[in-house]
Design an enzyme around this catalytic site. Structure first.
Site, PDB file in Angstrom:
ATOM      1  N   THR A 388       1.808  -2.186  -5.404  1.00 56.76           N
ATOM      2  CA  THR A 388       3.199  -2.624  -5.441  1.00 56.76           C
ATOM      3  C   THR A 388       3.820  -1.620  -4.259  1.00 56.76           C
ATOM      4  O   THR A 388       3.420  -0.525  -3.873  1.00 56.76           O
ATOM      5  CB  THR A 388       3.752  -1.926  -6.875  1.00 56.76           C
ATOM      6  N   ILE A 394       3.841   4.103   2.438  1.00 57.90           N
ATOM      7  CA  ILE A 394       2.341   4.650   1.958  1.00 57.90           C
ATOM      8  C   ILE A 394       1.688   3.354   1.412  1.00 57.90           C
ATOM      9  O   ILE A 394       0.577   3.140   1.784  1.00 57.90           O
ATOM     10  CB  ILE A 394       2.602   5.451   0.824  1.00 57.90           C
ATOM     11  N   TYR A 533      14.454  12.220  -9.343  1.00 57.17           N
ATOM     12  CA  TYR A 533      12.810  11.604  -8.928  1.00 57.17           C
ATOM     13  C   TYR A 533      11.946  12.434  -9.589  1.00 57.17           C
ATOM     14  O   TYR A 533      10.807  11.594 -10.082  1.00 57.17           O
ATOM     15  CB  TYR A 533      12.802  12.093  -7.314  1.00 57.17           C
TER      16      TYR A 533
END
Length: 665
Positions: A388, A394, A533
């Protein structure tokens, strides 16, 4: 063939000690007859080539320890009669895990047959290379004159070594000498060893520790009982010297290290040689002896306890039989041998002087991982890998890396143009990629994506939950921004869980698969300004750990990858990071590749692991360090919602980021 007055006959000559003894004896220039089974003929021939011209003095004699008279033919026995000065009997099984039947045949029956043979050829001397195991588990100091005092001979290996000595003492018609080497390790000058044995079984544990934490981090370990290690070159030098000294028949010699060391001391020596952390605090295993018998019996028989112990030992490559020696209570006096060897300059070198050679040889030649194809290609060729967020940063670097290794890569992301660009780039390199436009925060769309993947490609082999978003903003400017926490949880946690729940059943049914959750070093370090986060990634980690505990016995592995700060477009709005050490997306992709190749529970940098340990053992210090960085680095202009230029971090802030590379504030 010219027959010399002094020649040698050796059993076990192709074994580790035997081959070194032959090489040592060749310097005397006399013939050496070596008992060989048919399966070992080529092995002896190869060894002879390595000994050069002197290898011509090595003469194979077909036979077998399990046969009466060693199975040597009448012709060979007649040729050897009266011509052999020394019979060295090294043929035996040196394996704690061997069956009792195998040990009986090799160690007891083999010794009996060797004695028959030595008598039949009228040998002048019979030399039995025994073992300190003949003492059993004697609680104290065992001297060279002791034999019948041995206790704790229940283990077949200890019993058979003791009984083989007894045979020699009672039955030998040829003058005999017995040698009891300690645990034999590789050559002290070259490190050479032929197999993983004894202390080498703990090298994998030391290697894992080195990979996981910095070498300067103090560890808690165990002290254990006594262990004596001797290098093979010392053992053969001692055998050669003692065998040729007059007047020593009927005596036994301990070839051991005079310095008594605990297991913990030895492991620390090897840890230092490997540049791994050492056990600064060592617990005395003798404390376990004071547990009530009922508790000890329960621990030894409870199924779950045994299963956990077996799995730990399996992961480390340590045979259960070796654990019996961890609390070994016996020390060995070697004054008789030392008094004869010291004048000849033959002594055991300090382990500290050659441990690094043993470690280096093991890591280059004997590490079990060397025999395993640890390439990414071997791990993912033709496998279906779902990534995903795979159209940039990345995710894209990972997709390119995995496709180049032969994986069938499925990529999900929102931006169709970037998906097409990534697919074309992979195709240009000869890879296979399938792209799906999907907003993972739309759970209906997420479920539809999973259905399409399973319908069109079959079972997923590897799921990499990489899609995510980060927000760097202090709490003091987030009081009215609860939606920040909601949207990060929706993408970083709920979307990953939703997709995992959709794909996991097929993995479990097939009993094969891996789910990789891309997390952050911030979860390990409790990074300030990243509360939204870090919380979302911590939730994903908790889900992964719990789920992994449920399915690990069904062939499915959950792995967490804690990445340090990566230079992607996600951190681009924070211009403060322009001068901060980061890793490239390709480096992050290599960490993810490592997760697939080795299938660990967690992949993290040493600094990340250290940050987690520090928080566990000294949370106040950890908090002070993170607060110090927080004070040095202000909120970015983007986080504050202004257009002014970001303030450059102070010099001490840059110094701190260089020291703690990968952490972020």
């Amino acid at each position: 063939m010219h027959w010399f007055a002094m020649s040698y006959f050796i059993t076990g000559g192709t074994g580790f000690i035997g081959r070194h003894l032959i090489e040592r004896l060749l310097t005397r220039g006399e013939p050496i007859f070596v008992l060989v089974r048919p399966a070992s003929v080529e092995k002896l021939a190869a060894l002879s080539l390595g000994w050069g011209e002197k290898g011509n003095l090595v003469i194979p004699i077909p036979g077998d320890l399990a046969e009466p008279g060693l199975g040597v033919s009448d012709t060979d026995r007649a040729r050897l009669a009266g011509r052999v000065e020394h019979v060295f009997h090294l043929g035996a099984v040196y394996d704690l895990a061997a069956s009792a039947e195998k040990l009986d045949v090799a160690n007891i029956l083999g010794t009996d047959h060797a004695l028959q043979f030595a008598d039949a050829i009228r040998a002048k001397h019979f030399h039995l290379v025994s073992s300190i195991a003949a003492a059993g588990v004697f609680p104290g100091v065992f001297t060279e004159a002791m034999f019948a005092e041995a206790v704790g001979l229940d283990h077949p290996y200890f019993r058979t070594k003791h009984e083989s000595e007894g045979l020699v003492r009672r039955s030998s018609k040829v003058p005999w000498r017995i040698y009891r080497p300690a645990m034999v390790v590789g050559n002290s000058r070259t490190g050479a060893m032929d197999k993983v044995d004894g202390p080498y079984y703990f090298f994998k544990l030391i290697q894992k520790m080195r990979r996981a934490v910095p070498s300067w981090l103090p560890m808690i370990g165990f002290d254990g009982g006594y262990v004596s290690l001797v290098p093979v070159d010392y053992v053969v030098a001692a055998l050669d010297h003692l065998a040729h000294q007059p007047g020593l028949d009927g005596r036994c010699f301990h070839l051991v290290d005079s310095k008594a060391r605990h297991v913990g001391d030895v492991l620390n020596v090897f840890a230092r040689a490997a540049h791994a952390p050492t056990m600064s605090v060592r617990l005395d295993l003798r404390l376990l002896e004071h547990l009530p018998p009922a508790i000890k019996a329960a621990l030894a028989t409870i199924g779950p306890v045994q299963r956990i112990a077996d799995q730990v030992l399996k992961d480390l490559g340590i045979p259960r039989s070796l654990m019996q020696l961890v609390a070994y209570p016996t020390r060995f006096d070697n004054r008789e041998a030392s008094s004869l060897l010291e004048p000849a300059g033959i002594r055991v070198p300090p382990l500290e002087d050659y441990a690094w050679r043993l470690w280096d040889y093991w890591e280059r030649h004997l590490d079990p991982e060397l025999a395993i194809d640890r390439s990414l290609t071997a791990a993912v060729r033709d496998k279906l890998v779902v990534i995903t967020g795979g159209s940039s940063g990345i995710g894209k670097a990972t997709a390119l890396r995995f496709a180049a290794a032969g994986a069938r890569v499925v990529i999900a992301a929102r931006d169709v143009a970037k998906l097409d660009e990534t697919r074309a780039e992979i195709a240009a390199q000869g890879g296979r990629a399938y792209t799906y436009q999907c907003d993972l925060t739309d759970f209906t769309a997420c479920a539809h994506f999973a259905e399409c993947v399973l319908a069109e490609h079959g079972t997923v082999d590897i799921l990499i939950n990489n899609a995510g978003h980060s927000i760097r903003r202090s709490l003091e400017i987030s009081y009215d921004r609860f939606h920040d926490f909601e949207r990060l949880m929706r993408l970083n946690y709920f979307a990953a869980v939703r997709l995992t729940l959709a794909l996991l059943p097929s993995m479990v049914a097939r009993r094969s698969g891996q789910v990789i959750s891309i997390s952050s070093i911030g979860v390990l370090s409790n990074a300030p300004r990243f509360s939204a986060y870090v919380a979302s990634k911590a939730a994903l980690e908790a889900f992964s750990r719990s789920a992994g505990a449920e399915v690990c016995d069904r062939g499915v592995q959950f792995t967490i990858v804690n990445l340090p700060l990566v230079r992607t477009r996600m951190i681009a709005p924070t211009h403060l990071y322009d001068d901060v050490p980061t890793i490239a997306p390709e480096e992050a992709a290599e960490m993810i590749a490592d997760a697939v190749i080795n299938r660990p529970v967690r992949v993290a940098t040493r600094l990340g692991i250290f940050a987690q340990i520090l928080h566990l053992i000294a949370p106040q210090i950890s908090q002070i360090i993170m607060n110090t960085g927080y004070q040095m680095f202000p909120d970015s202009a983007a986080a504050r919602g202004v257009t002014e230029t970001d303030v450059k971090p102070p010099a001490e802030g840059l110094a701190l980021t260089s020291l703690l590379k990968g952490l972020h504030w």
